[in-house]
Structure formats: structure tokens, C-alpha cells
Design an enzyme around this catalytic site. Structure first.
Site, PDB file in Angstrom:
ATOM      1  N   ILE A   1       0.818  -1.212   0.000  1.00  0.00           N
ATOM      2  CA  ILE A   1       0.000   0.000   0.000  1.00  0.00           C
ATOM      3  C   ILE A   1       0.850   1.260   0.000  1.00  0.00           C
ATOM      4  O   ILE A   1       0.407   2.337  -0.396  1.00  0.00           O
ATOM      5  CB  ILE A   1      -0.946   0.010   1.214  1.00  0.00           C
ATOM      6  CG1 ILE A   1      -1.987   1.120   1.049  1.00  0.00           C
ATOM      7  CG2 ILE A   1      -0.162   0.129   2.523  1.00  0.00           C
ATOM      8  CD1 ILE A   1      -3.130   1.036   2.020  1.00  0.00           C
ATOM      9  N   LYS A   2       2.100   1.145   0.417  1.00  0.00           N
ATOM     10  CA  LYS A   2       2.958   2.325   0.556  1.00  0.00           C
ATOM     11  C   LYS A   2       3.300   2.977  -0.782  1.00  0.00           C
ATOM     12  O   LYS A   2       3.735   4.127  -0.824  1.00  0.00           O
ATOM     13  CB  LYS A   2       4.244   1.952   1.297  1.00  0.00           C
ATOM     14  CG  LYS A   2       4.026   1.470   2.726  1.00  0.00           C
ATOM     15  CD  LYS A   2       3.489   2.562   3.627  1.00  0.00           C
ATOM     16  CE  LYS A   2       3.483   2.121   5.077  1.00  0.00           C
ATOM     17  NZ  LYS A   2       3.026   3.181   5.996  1.00  0.00           N
ATOM     18  N   ASP A   3       3.074   2.260  -1.885  1.00  0.00           N
ATOM     19  CA  ASP A   3       3.287   2.880  -3.203  1.00  0.00           C
ATOM     20  C   ASP A   3       2.426   4.122  -3.369  1.00  0.00           C
ATOM     21  O   ASP A   3       2.840   5.117  -3.979  1.00  0.00           O
ATOM     22  CB  ASP A   3       2.931   1.902  -4.329  1.00  0.00           C
ATOM     23  CG  ASP A   3       3.873   0.725  -4.422  1.00  0.00           C
ATOM     24  OD1 ASP A   3       4.840   0.663  -3.645  1.00  0.00           O
ATOM     25  OD2 ASP A   3       3.636  -0.151  -5.284  1.00  0.00           O
TER      26      ASP A   3
END
Length: 325
Positions: free
Chosen positions: A43-45
Site C-alpha cells: 500500500i505504501k506505493d
């Protein structure tokens, strides 16, 4: 022809998948938002790209510059994708508790990795928080991303992740469950969902050794709550500015053992190869089941891929060494 201009165009629009066997004791429809479908497998993208683009717009990140960030690995990967496409250098500062796979992946995409001790106070010069700040001040034309306090983090989830979940559930979502680290995901998604329907409940998954749950319930930052833990990616010994406690309905703590065991159970029972904090989130759903009704729609966010944890969670010898098997 259908194609993206570069890999950054593939971020987002991740699927919702029904959980079956692993949550069979939980009332309602339990759906997993599987963020490993992002190009950097987490999700950090989403927030990494948003932080970089906002820094460019504000003139904080200039051509030929260096991005510096303290990361448990996944944010570093998201920043690495943006850095490679946009032409920046990247220095990731992490801790010695992170899996070897995370560090190797960062190096594979061209990041320089600095490793700091885990078991030091946040203000200690050797901590990864302090080290990242120091490096950003020492290098000319460097920008410190600061995911814990950079509001572009939660803005990414208010603008994209929250709307995706609302659309995918046709507005029928009743509960949202997610592990909390920097606080960007839970706070951004919660803000969007509660603007749509204030009755939606937001649950944060915490770990033992972290300060979030007690602070949320009492307003007390209790240093006695802080001690080393094994679960990666959630929990903190600080209070990031991105955590909006006012719109979180409750926190649930999950043990290191349960997080590891349920990560493996998810792979074997659902065919979902997910990361360490994902097991904590699913175990958290089960622990919170008394809050759900049979007609509820429960969305749990699975942060990253199991590929980051092959040498730990998915390794029988490591699990036995930790007394988790």
C-alpha cells in the site's frame, strides 16, 4: 493500444477479495483489500508517489535531488519506484529487525540502505528517525520525506484508497480494519468514509509494545507500554502527526505469535500470500467479531506481500526459534 507511460501509472485500483475459511466464525461479509497488487507490492506505493509529487510541486524536491526516508521497507520500495522513474537518488534508513528480503529488495531497485539499531529511544542519535533527519541535513539538495508527519501520506488515502473502497462496496461498508503504523492509511480512509457515512466504524490494529491503544483510550502516552516486538509494519513508540485519533473508533492489540500464525494460515487456507501485518489485521478482525452483525460488510486492508517475509514468517525454523510453531 492499452498501456501506462511508466510503472507509476499502475498504482491503485487494487481488488477486494472475500475471505472464507479463515474468518468463518466472523459475522458478516469479510472482504480483504489486497494491496500487494500495487507494483511495489504494498500500500505504501500510494503515499510514496503522493509525497514525491507534492514535494515537487512545492519546490522541496528538485531535479537531481536525493530522497531520504526512514522506513520499515515498504515505503522505501514505493519511493524507489518514483525515484527510478523521475531520476532521483534514494537513501533508505531502516532498523535491524526488518527482514533481509526487504533490505535486499531496496538495494535491487538502486536504493542505498543504512541500518540502525531497533532497541533505542526515538530521540537517540542512533535511531532510524534521527539518522534519517541527520543524513537529509548533511547532503546537498536532499529532501526528507518524513512519512510519519507528512500529511501527503494520509491525503493519498483520502483521495484514492477511501474512494476505491466506497465504490467497490457500493457504499455498503460498515467496518474498516487496518494495521496502524504511520497512521496515514487509517486516517485518510477514515476521513473519506465517515464523510460518506458517519456510522461506519474504523478499527486500528495495534501490537503489544506500542503506545497507540492506551493513548487512544486514556490520552496518556505511557512509556511503560513501549518494549521490543517482532511484528513488522505496525505499532509505534511515537505519536505520528498523521494519526487522527478522533476519527478512529477503537484499537485492538494482536500478539506477535498470532500475527505470524495468521499470516501463514491466510496463505494455506485462502491462497493469499500476504505480509506479517496482514496476519495481525485478520486476527484483529476475529478478535473484534462481537462488534459485527450478520449483514455487515467488513473490509480489512492487507498491506503487503508475503515475498518480504520468506526468511521469517514463512520459514519453519525461524517460527520454531520464536516459539510460534
Amino acid at each position: 493500444m492499452q498501456y501506462h507511460e511508466n510503472i507509476l501509472g499502475t498504482i491503485g485500483d487494487t481488488p477486494l477479495v472475500k475471505l472464507n475459511k479463515i474468518t468463518e466464525e466472523v459475522p458478516g461479509l469479510v472482504l480483504a483489500k489486497i494491496e500487494s497488487f500495487n507494483p511495489g507490492n504494498s500500500i505504501k506505493d500510494r503515499m510514496a508517489l503522493k509525497m514525491v509529487e507534492d514535494a515537487e510541486t512545492a519546490g522541496k524536491l528538485k531535479k537531481g535531488g536525493t530522497i531520504v526516508e526512514g522506513t520499515s521497507g515498504n515505503t522505501g520500495m514505493g519511493l524507489a519506484l518514483a525515484a527510478r522513474v523521475k531520476g532521483y537518488q534514494l537513501i533508505c534508513v531502516t532498523t535491524d529487525k526488518q527482514s533481509k528480503e526487504k533490505i535486499d529488495v531496496l538495494k535491487a531497485v538502486g536504493a542505498k540502505v543504512v541500518i540502525c539499531p531497533t532497541n533505542v529511544d526515538p530521540d537517540d542519535p542512533k535511531s532510524y528517525y534521527s539518522t534519517a533527519k541527520r543524513i537529509s541535513n548533511e547532503i546537498p539538495n536532499a529532501w526528507y520525506a518524513d512519512q510519519y508527519n507528512n500529511f501527503s501520506n494520509k491525503a493519498a488515502h483520502y483521495e484514492k484508497t477511501g474512494p476505491e473502497i466506497w465504490k467497490q462496496t457500493s457504499g455498503k461498508i460498515n467496518h474498516f480494519i487496518v494495521g496502524v503504523g504511520t497512521g496515514g492509511t487509517i486516517s485518510g480512509v477514515a476521513k473519506f468514509l465517515k464523510e460518506k457515512n458517519k456510522k461506519i466504524k474504523i478499527w486500528g490494529i495495534d501490537t503489544f509494545g506500542s503506545v497507540f491503544k492506551k493513548y487512544h483510550e486514556t490520552g496518556i502516552f505511557d512509556e511503560n507500554e513501549i518494549y521490543p516486538y517482532i511484528t513488522e509494519g505496525i505499532g509505534e513508540d511515537i505519536l505520528p502527526k498523521n494519526v487522527n485519533f478522533d476519527i478512529i473508533d477503537g484499537f485492538e492489540k494482536v500478539t506477535d505469535k498470532d500475527a505470524a500464525v495468521y499470516t501463514r494460515k491466510m496463505a494455506r487456507e485462502e491462497g493469499i500470500f500476504a505480509g506479517n501485518s496482514c496476519g495481525a489485521a485478520v486476527r484483529g478482525v476475529i478478535q473484534l467479531k462481537k462488534h459485527f452483525k450478520k449483514d455487515d460488510v467488513v473490509v480489512v486492508l492487507l498491506h503487503d506481500s508475503g515475498s518480504r517475509y520468506v526468511g521469517k514468517i514463512y520459514n519453519d525454523e525461524w517460527m520454531k526459534k520464536m516459539n510460534f510453531l
